[in-house]
Motif scaffolding. Sequence first.
Motif, PDB file in Angstrom:
ATOM      1  N   MET A 216       0.929  -1.148  -0.025  1.00 24.85           N
ATOM      2  CA  MET A 216      -0.054  -0.054  -0.011  1.00 24.85           C
ATOM      3  C   MET A 216       0.702   1.314  -0.001  1.00 24.85           C
ATOM      4  N   GLY A 217       0.279   2.301  -0.489  1.00 23.60           N
ATOM      5  CA  GLY A 217       1.021   3.595  -0.397  1.00 23.60           C
ATOM      6  C   GLY A 217       0.076   4.778  -0.516  1.00 23.60           C
ATOM      7  N   VAL A 218       0.476   5.832  -0.071  1.00 22.68           N
ATOM      8  CA  VAL A 218      -0.572   7.141  -0.131  1.00 22.68           C
ATOM      9  C   VAL A 218       0.231   8.366  -0.604  1.00 22.68           C
ATOM     10  N   GLU A 219      -0.443   8.771  -1.570  1.00 22.30           N
ATOM     11  CA  GLU A 219      -0.334  10.183  -2.273  1.00 22.30           C
ATOM     12  C   GLU A 219      -0.908  11.414  -1.509  1.00 22.30           C
ATOM     13  N   GLU A 220      -0.340  12.295  -1.293  1.00 24.48           N
ATOM     14  CA  GLU A 220      -0.920  13.473  -0.741  1.00 24.48           C
ATOM     15  C   GLU A 220      -0.611  14.856  -1.593  1.00 24.48           C
ATOM     16  N   GLU A 221      -1.732  15.765  -1.331  1.00 26.37           N
ATOM     17  CA  GLU A 221      -1.751  16.850  -2.144  1.00 26.37           C
ATOM     18  C   GLU A 221      -1.775  17.940  -0.925  1.00 26.37           C
ATOM     19  N   TYR A 222      -0.653  19.008  -1.144  1.00 28.75           N
ATOM     20  CA  TYR A 222      -0.864  20.129   0.103  1.00 28.75           C
ATOM     21  C   TYR A 222      -0.970  21.461  -0.606  1.00 28.75           C
ATOM     22  N   LEU A 223      -1.444  22.280   0.066  1.00 27.49           N
ATOM     23  CA  LEU A 223      -1.436  23.989  -0.312  1.00 27.49           C
ATOM     24  C   LEU A 223       0.032  24.057   0.274  1.00 27.49           C
ATOM     25  N   LEU A 224       0.493  25.067  -0.737  1.00 27.72           N
ATOM     26  CA  LEU A 224       1.612  25.928  -0.446  1.00 27.72           C
ATOM     27  C   LEU A 224       1.043  27.388  -0.045  1.00 27.72           C
ATOM     28  N   VAL A 225       1.615  27.916   1.012  1.00 27.86           N
ATOM     29  CA  VAL A 225       1.171  28.948   1.853  1.00 27.86           C
ATOM     30  C   VAL A 225       2.387  29.950   2.208  1.00 27.86           C
ATOM     31  N   THR A 226       2.068  31.252   2.317  1.00 28.38           N
ATOM     32  CA  THR A 226       3.199  32.021   2.894  1.00 28.38           C
ATOM     33  C   THR A 226       3.159  31.921   4.576  1.00 28.38           C
ATOM     34  N   PRO A 227       4.212  32.090   5.093  1.00 28.48           N
ATOM     35  CA  PRO A 227       4.214  32.001   6.427  1.00 28.48           C
ATOM     36  C   PRO A 227       3.296  32.817   7.436  1.00 28.48           C
ATOM     37  N   GLU A 228       2.956  34.078   6.582  1.00 28.43           N
ATOM     38  CA  GLU A 228       1.791  34.747   7.125  1.00 28.43           C
ATOM     39  C   GLU A 228       0.318  33.702   6.926  1.00 28.43           C
ATOM     40  N   GLY A 229       0.210  32.833   6.069  1.00 26.04           N
ATOM     41  CA  GLY A 229      -1.095  32.168   6.010  1.00 26.04           C
ATOM     42  C   GLY A 229      -1.897  32.248   4.850  1.00 26.04           C
ATOM     43  N   GLU A 230      -1.117  32.746   3.623  1.00 29.74           N
ATOM     44  CA  GLU A 230      -2.031  32.928   2.298  1.00 29.74           C
ATOM     45  C   GLU A 230      -1.520  32.045   1.486  1.00 29.74           C
ATOM     46  N   PRO A 231      -2.246  31.610   0.401  1.00 29.96           N
ATOM     47  CA  PRO A 231      -1.900  30.621  -0.532  1.00 29.96           C
ATOM     48  C   PRO A 231      -1.084  31.309  -1.558  1.00 29.96           C
ATOM     49  N   ALA A 232       0.069  30.619  -1.774  1.00 33.06           N
ATOM     50  CA  ALA A 232       1.073  31.088  -2.773  1.00 33.06           C
ATOM     51  C   ALA A 232       1.602  30.181  -4.115  1.00 33.06           C
ATOM     52  N   ALA A 233       1.531  30.936  -5.174  1.00 31.07           N
ATOM     53  CA  ALA A 233       1.839  30.200  -6.416  1.00 31.07           C
ATOM     54  C   ALA A 233       3.428  29.964  -6.624  1.00 31.07           C
ATOM     55  N   GLN A 234       3.913  28.909  -5.710  1.00 33.25           N
ATOM     56  CA  GLN A 234       5.426  28.746  -5.835  1.00 33.25           C
ATOM     57  C   GLN A 234       5.772  27.444  -6.363  1.00 33.25           C
ATOM     58  N   SER A 235       4.983  26.528  -6.814  1.00 32.22           N
ATOM     59  CA  SER A 235       5.227  25.167  -7.070  1.00 32.22           C
ATOM     60  C   SER A 235       6.372  25.059  -7.938  1.00 32.22           C
ATOM     61  N   PRO A 236       6.286  25.740  -9.213  1.00 34.94           N
ATOM     62  CA  PRO A 236       7.530  26.064  -9.875  1.00 34.94           C
ATOM     63  C   PRO A 236       8.899  26.171  -8.986  1.00 34.94           C
ATOM     64  N   ALA A 237       9.071  27.150  -8.257  1.00 39.41           N
ATOM     65  CA  ALA A 237      10.270  27.308  -7.344  1.00 39.41           C
ATOM     66  C   ALA A 237      10.426  25.958  -6.552  1.00 39.41           C
ATOM     67  N   VAL A 238       9.450  25.676  -5.832  1.00 38.77           N
ATOM     68  CA  VAL A 238       9.700  24.204  -4.904  1.00 38.77           C
ATOM     69  C   VAL A 238      10.138  22.892  -5.702  1.00 38.77           C
ATOM     70  N   LEU A 239       9.496  23.082  -7.021  1.00 41.38           N
ATOM     71  CA  LEU A 239       9.776  21.679  -7.670  1.00 41.38           C
ATOM     72  C   LEU A 239      11.279  21.955  -8.313  1.00 41.38           C
ATOM     73  N   GLY A 240      11.814  23.039  -8.532  1.00 45.72           N
ATOM     74  CA  GLY A 240      12.931  23.322  -8.820  1.00 45.72           C
ATOM     75  C   GLY A 240      14.004  23.132  -7.890  1.00 45.72           C
ATOM     76  N   ILE A 241      13.714  23.313  -6.568  1.00 45.17           N
ATOM     77  CA  ILE A 241      14.654  23.272  -5.553  1.00 45.17           C
ATOM     78  C   ILE A 241      14.488  21.484  -5.251  1.00 45.17           C
ATOM     79  N   ALA A 242      13.405  21.005  -5.172  1.00 51.80           N
ATOM     80  CA  ALA A 242      13.403  19.705  -5.145  1.00 51.80           C
ATOM     81  C   ALA A 242      14.191  18.924  -5.986  1.00 51.80           C
ATOM     82  N   ALA A 243      14.153  19.141  -7.267  1.00 47.50           N
ATOM     83  CA  ALA A 243      14.930  18.483  -8.278  1.00 47.50           C
ATOM     84  C   ALA A 243      16.488  18.654  -8.094  1.00 47.50           C
ATOM     85  N   ARG A 244      16.792  19.705  -7.409  1.00 50.21           N
ATOM     86  CA  ARG A 244      18.291  19.688  -7.073  1.00 50.21           C
ATOM     87  C   ARG A 244      18.777  18.962  -5.865  1.00 50.21           C
TER      88      ARG A 244
END
Length: 365
Positions: free
Chosen positions: A1-29
């Motif tokens: 068995m395995g689990v996939e989870e989706e998460y919201l990206l949010v600022t430290p202040e608690g607002e949604p943030a369109a930052q997945s390209p940056a996050v994925l780029g860092i993850a790839a490195r």
Amino acid sequence: MGVEEEYLLVTPEGEPAAQSPAVLGIAARELTSTAVPGGDVEKEFKSEQVETSTHPCTDLDELLDQVRAGRERVDSVAQAAGVRIAALGTAPQAVDPTVIPDRRAQEIRARFGLTAREQLTCGCHVHVSVSDDDEGVVVLDHLRPWTSVLLALSANSPSWQGVASGYASYRSQVWGRWPTAGPTAPFGDAATYREVVESLLASGTILDDGMLYFDARLSQRYPTVEVRIADVCLDAGDAALQAALVRALADTAVRSPRDEHPVRAELLRTAAWRAARSGLSGDLVSPLTWRPAPAMDVVDQLVDHVRDALVENGDLEAVERQLAHVRRRGNGAVEQMGWRARGDDDAAVVRRAVERTLGAPALVH
């Protein structure tokens, strides 16, 4: 068995943030991938979210450890991009989400209009291995009556576009706008499943088989059944609970005779709506009687239905322990509404959700 989870990206202040390209780029490195399915940080439909997954597990404690480690790893990468992750089925705030810069995603946006543009929802998908597609269809047909109970346990999206939705899982209502979303009729065998898929593709309505958004389906990537009805869970232990129950349903299906009188999809849709509306705070439709019953009584019916499989898998004690936590604190929707009742605004709810996402598990070794 395995689990996939989706998460919201949010600022430290608690607002949604369109930052997945940056996050994925860092993850790839920074993150090392393996050939084993799962474990990667992946893109989702919107730039305000990312997805991660566990490796295949047979032990429930190991699965929980991987869910927690995945959350911590993705949050660490997100922080390098100036954001955090929140395991919320929907954002509390009004948000105009951003479709990722991907040809397929942009085509979906163009074809499906407002349904696609508004689609910022986060789910939890459980995979269980099957020997072949025919066994997979046995599992799909058997678990149909119980998916609404899985939804009620996971419900974690009471807000939509800045207002209280009146639902414990409004994510499921938003997701239900897609043409293939929701419960299915029984398939009976793999050949029939493939015929249905081929007909849906031939209709020209969906782009490809990746848009088969059934509550449960045969995975296109792995030799698994993928159960997709749940909201992403605030508590990592609740995600492991989903996996344990789905695996037990699959094991029960394989050793049980086929139902000669399968329930109709109309009843399943109604049961799922009721689970989305009240979650664990009211009645659910019992799959044994198709009459209303207190939510936790119906959860107990599910546990009784799969008890033998839970015992054989060594999961019964952990499942009962986790359900005791759920009885005490409720699901994610109950927790969010409790924060609201104590005076938290949208951003404060998100900040609390970040803490709960990374918090210690309730399901213990």
